[in-house]
Design an enzyme around this catalytic site. Sequence first.
Site, PDB file in Angstrom:
ATOM      1  N   SER A   1     -57.151  26.068 -61.871  1.00  0.00           N
ATOM      2  CA  SER A   1     -57.687  26.356 -63.205  1.00  0.00           C
ATOM      3  C   SER A   1     -56.649  27.087 -64.061  1.00  0.00           C
ATOM      4  O   SER A   1     -55.515  26.631 -64.165  1.00  0.00           O
ATOM      5  CB  SER A   1     -58.969  27.172 -63.034  1.00  0.00           C
ATOM      6  OG  SER A   1     -59.567  27.395 -64.259  1.00  0.00           O
TER       7      SER A   1
ATOM      8  N   ASP B   1     -63.851  16.999 -64.644  1.00  0.00           N
ATOM      9  CA  ASP B   1     -64.394  17.705 -63.481  1.00  0.00           C
ATOM     10  C   ASP B   1     -65.448  18.709 -63.897  1.00  0.00           C
ATOM     11  O   ASP B   1     -65.649  19.704 -63.236  1.00  0.00           O
ATOM     12  CB  ASP B   1     -63.276  18.366 -62.676  1.00  0.00           C
ATOM     13  CG  ASP B   1     -62.638  19.534 -63.430  1.00  0.00           C
ATOM     14  OD1 ASP B   1     -63.023  19.776 -64.588  1.00  0.00           O
ATOM     15  OD2 ASP B   1     -61.765  20.182 -62.857  1.00  0.00           O
TER      16      ASP B   1
ATOM     17  N   HIS C   1     -65.243  21.458 -60.898  1.00  0.00           N
ATOM     18  CA  HIS C   1     -64.070  22.292 -61.124  1.00  0.00           C
ATOM     19  C   HIS C   1     -63.809  23.308 -60.012  1.00  0.00           C
ATOM     20  O   HIS C   1     -62.678  23.454 -59.554  1.00  0.00           O
ATOM     21  CB  HIS C   1     -64.229  23.010 -62.458  1.00  0.00           C
ATOM     22  CG  HIS C   1     -62.995  23.689 -62.931  1.00  0.00           C
ATOM     23  ND1 HIS C   1     -61.824  23.010 -63.151  1.00  0.00           N
ATOM     24  CD2 HIS C   1     -62.730  24.986 -63.202  1.00  0.00           C
ATOM     25  CE1 HIS C   1     -60.906  23.859 -63.567  1.00  0.00           C
ATOM     26  NE2 HIS C   1     -61.430  25.059 -63.599  1.00  0.00           N
TER      27      HIS C   1
END
Lengths: 679, 714
Positions: A261, A581, A634
């Site tokens: 991320s 995602d 994610h």
Amino acid sequence: MSTLKRRKGSETKRVSNSEPPIDKEHEKREKERDEKQKKSKQEGDENKKRNLKKWSCVDSCCWFIGFICSIWWFLLFLYNAMPASFPQYVTEAITGPLPDPPGVKLHKEGLKAKHPVVFVPGIVTGGLELWEGHQCAEGLFRKRLWGGTFGEVYKRPLCWVEHMSLDNETGLDPSGVRIRPVSGLVAADYFAAGYFVWAVLIANLARIGYEEKNMYMAAYDWRISFQNTEVRDQTLSRIKSNIELMVATSGGRKVVVMPHSMGVLYFLHFMKWVEAPAPMGGGGGSDWCAKHIKAVMNIGGPFLGVPKAVTGLFSAEAKDIAVARAMAPGVLDMDVFGFQTFQHVMRMTRTWDSTMSMVPKGGDTIWGGLDWSPEEDYKCNKKIKSNDSQTVSQNGKGSADDAKCANYGRIISFGKDVAEVHSSKIEMVDFRGAVKGSNLANMTCRDVWTEYHDMGVGGINAIADYKVYTAGSILDLLHFVAPKTMKRGGAHFSYGIADNLDDQKYEHYKYWSNPLETKLPNAPNMEIFSLYGVGIPTERAYVYKLSPAAGCSIPFQIDTSADGGLGCTCLKDGVFSVDGDETVPVLSAGFMSAKGWRGKTRFNPSGIRTYIREYNHAPPANFLEGRGTQSGAHVDIMGNFALIEDIIRVAAGSTGDDLGGDRVYSDIFKWSEKIKLQL
Amino acid sequence: MASILRFRKLCYLEPVKCSPLGFESFETPKIDKKESFEIPKVDEKNESVVSAVEEVLEKPTKKKRQSKEWRCTDYCCWIIGYLCTTWWLLLFLYHSLPANLPGLKVPEPPGARLNREGLTALHPVVLVPGIVTGGLELWEGRPCAEGLFRRRLWGGSFTEIFKRPLCWLEHLSLHNETGLDPPGIRVRAVPGLVAADYFAPGYFVWAVLIENLARIGYEEKNIYMAAYDWRLSFQNTENRDHALSKLKSKIELLYVTNGYKKVVVVPHSMGVIYFLHFLKWVESPPPMGGGGGSGWCSKHIKAVMNIGPAFLGVPKTVSSMLSAEAKDIAFIRFYKSILLVHGVSSFILFCRTVAPGLLDSKYFRLQTLEHIMRVSRTWDSIISLMPKGGETIWGNLDWSPEEEHDCDSAKKRYLQPSLNENSSNNTDGKRGFQVKERMKYGRIISFGKAASDIPSSQLSTLGSKEFMRASTSTNSHASCGEVWTEYDEMSRESIQKVVENKAYTARTLIDLLRFVAPKMMQRAEAHFSHGIAEILDDPKYAHYKYWSNPLETKLPEAPDMEIYCLYGVGIPTERSYVYKLSPSDRCNSIPFQIDTSADGSDGSCLKGGVHFVDGDESVPVLSAGFMCAKGWRGRTRFNPSGIATYIREYRHKPPANLLEGRGVESGAHVDIMGNAALIEDILRVAAGATGAELGGDRIYSDIIKMSERIDIRL
């Protein structure tokens, strides 16, 4: 007393009236006595009854609690006495034998720990603890304020918000408060109890022989801007020193870095920082990355930003970027703070510079203009089918006529009709010059402070009148609605595309986290992977409306009534979604590896090889699987077996080609081609 | 538990009440609600199975039977419910209590006071924990340890001891030959500050110090906890985990990132000799050492503040090696009834808070102590704490440096505030006459009380040569279950031989241990040495096994560095032991035990088979203070560059009342970490003060006098 007297009186009367025989009198008395006895007996009975009733009234509550407690304890005892393998046993009984976790499988294949690994957690997932606080945070020294149980959010919400906020001007600690990242693997193995982030990956790496000495969690304070983590905590220096140490102690084997991320951007920043000369950078010299890094495996990386970040800044509605979604909705929506939760959250998050690192980068070139976007032929309903049959090429046939309903380039539009009509029909009134009207309701809003209150009605209407915002104009919008935040952010981040990468100005750290304004380090043997999930609708553009005018609330909100209907299924609840995602659209996660850095480009002068590894999302088959072993979401992707296997193989020495090169399910290559970017 | 429960209910049963206001009105309304749920249910069903309470309400006719049932089962429920409610109420009150009760005066922490004085963080601080206090977690284990991945096996709540004791022991053992991991098991030190801030919940080790450091501005970036696996020999922590390299790199990083300020190192207990090892390691050339070059220490280290240093070893180790019992265990054996008061794990320190009773209860069904012994004998690090310096330091059969120690007067002396002066020469002399015999501390182990008293001429001792010759006939009976200690391999005759020797000094002890635990000593002697160097320049002293012995190494070339010895005094500390043969039960395989019946007369230092001297309950003053008082004082051959040394003693004062917890004036080995005076000293040094600014030495004990008596070439 009075009754006694009366009785006596009547008796004396009787005596005086007529003189009845004494034995009669005696009898009477006896009778009376009997009656009395009876009465008292009855009374006693009644007392008993009352006693019992009393019992039932109050004590049955106690009984009930006791009952619940006992059962609870009993279950807890059973749970504890249960052998650890029991859940697995049950699962296997229901669903058939589970596949070995990748660590076990690869261990059997003979893979062994080789390259040290470095984890770089993303935003939100890392724990933060208190080192110095105000009076109200007494007793919380070195307790987690972020991560863990979040107990303090409930106990002292205002105190919590106060401590989690940063200084509005400097973006650093407010005076008298020191919140610092938790260090070590515990920083982000679990976000909250039971909600894994890195834990599964760590456990699998441990199976092939990894341990503390060759794993390192580069925890940093994710609230502050990247360069400030160095200025305040020397985090970048620490990462550098740790990587050097691990390379030295493992016999010169380079590290494999796994950012997740926002950590992806952070590590991009690090790679530039470490080679930059000393006052601003780490002074590692121009071959530091080549010497120390074998591969960077970016997991779900928002290279080019996330549209969600815009709404987060704009109206605090995207709640939070990653995990908080799973965790926070309940928390945030409730009136924990007594009033205006959103405003409090907004005020807090706006002091966090790091959220600005994820504002969409590259402007209209990447994200599309008013009438054009790279993903325009994406079709939401067909997507599912094509993913199932894994025939990617089918997507190309999507006819252009109904795809037009989604103008992804318009990241924010006011009103559904505006989102759909052609650009020539939109009347745009420039808001930039609009005067921010006098404050309409500053005093009544108590101490909640968001910058909207400085704007006034005029400013708000001006914004709504502009109707449509693309990635380029969104920056102006944010500058308009959140001037202070953006001023701070502008000193630390940049969102453009470089024309001439050799320009002196790009030596400034604010460009380091933007892949479109930096060159990759000179490390031809390094490999860059983009690993991300696909197959989940992901927020890409929004339909907004003005909130019903209440002085204290945020004046804009997503128009959740805007639905695309049958013809245009990509619009739902005011949000246009594309493939991704769930947080990061495919475009942002994959573009750099698919095109921007592929081969020898100006962003990648040494020709570092890039690989795209996509993981098709498959929801967990049943409840027992938890968050699934094939998830593409994610954060849940960190438990995806295929991804873990890829990572372990690379850590054990494989190259990208050994893994099988690219593995693509989405249209990323097609979309990338549509983007006209000088390479 | 209760709080979790409460929390669950709060969230799941009553989402509306989750506001802070909801807390107050929590108990009663919820119950009422439940009631109103329950009663209609009963009406509907009208069946007798439902809880008796409601039936009493609804059907008074069945009253009698019902009320009887009430008494039988539901009474328990009632009680539990009642207790729970009260508990919650108290818990709630406790939580809503202000942190500082106005009536209860909490002494101001030294950090806060110094912060007001204007002290701020200057030098980065490195903490080096001692033996036992650091947490250990599992990275790879056998099937029996399923689900414990990255859970603490050592430290924390120790729940696994109770759940799967044998599995636990198996995982904590090291390999018997290599002293490293057994195959298939990886137990590693917990890193970071959490490694040793609290040993068990509520039992602080470093936490108080860390908190006080934080008050003057320290945080994660300038505090570093050098956690290491304390079971391994020091060099092996580098070989296996690169712990020394890590420490070196961290110190260098701290030095650079904090504006080129040298670090202040604070080692505790065994950490002291670990850091001594590090000091040598870091300057030695690469294959064996860290290759930092000869200027490394003087460049990076400002001061080493040794807390409760075990420089010259601890006699307790000997008894724990020989018979897995230190004082505490011996007592427990004797008083089986007070099992729960004092628990132990024999080793050195204070496990006694954690593993109570369990060791001696037949929890493992067979021979707890033997298990413990077997496990602890695989831990090389314990050997590092064996008394060093032999008879020169610890005394021989007839002499010991502490022989004038008088337990009674010592106690009295510590009660008087001004003490340095009162032990003038003449009282000293007098005492010498009064006490009929001086305590023979030099005999660290003697068999039988008589042997601990009589003059050496009457002792029958065997030469060590002869001793070693005593054949070890290894045909022991294999009937003793799976517990294996090396004693099983010793024949009864050789045990007898050991006992015949009557008394052992620090020198002959080593022979004894070689005899009773040959494998362990073989392993350990490759890593540690316990002698005194004749010529320090001898090339053999470049080997790492000498690095942790202050009597066989030179301090680094760092004239600006400072070395502190900070330790508690005023607590009786084990110094030597009276042993006896265990009743001969073949399978009770530890053949020796402390003779707890051996008690001296009033005012004697012998109690329960143990001779005591002054110290901090674990480390005798001699071991803690000698190097600073004499061995390194000035320019000696052990300290060629003349590093300044300071002794700071802290007189033990037990906590005045229960509320004080473990006290802010404690001098006990671990509790001293909460001693306000000690913390103040550390903070001052960390903030830039030198030893002279602290006031130089601060001595309450006889350490200087004792040291003078030790005849060592400097």
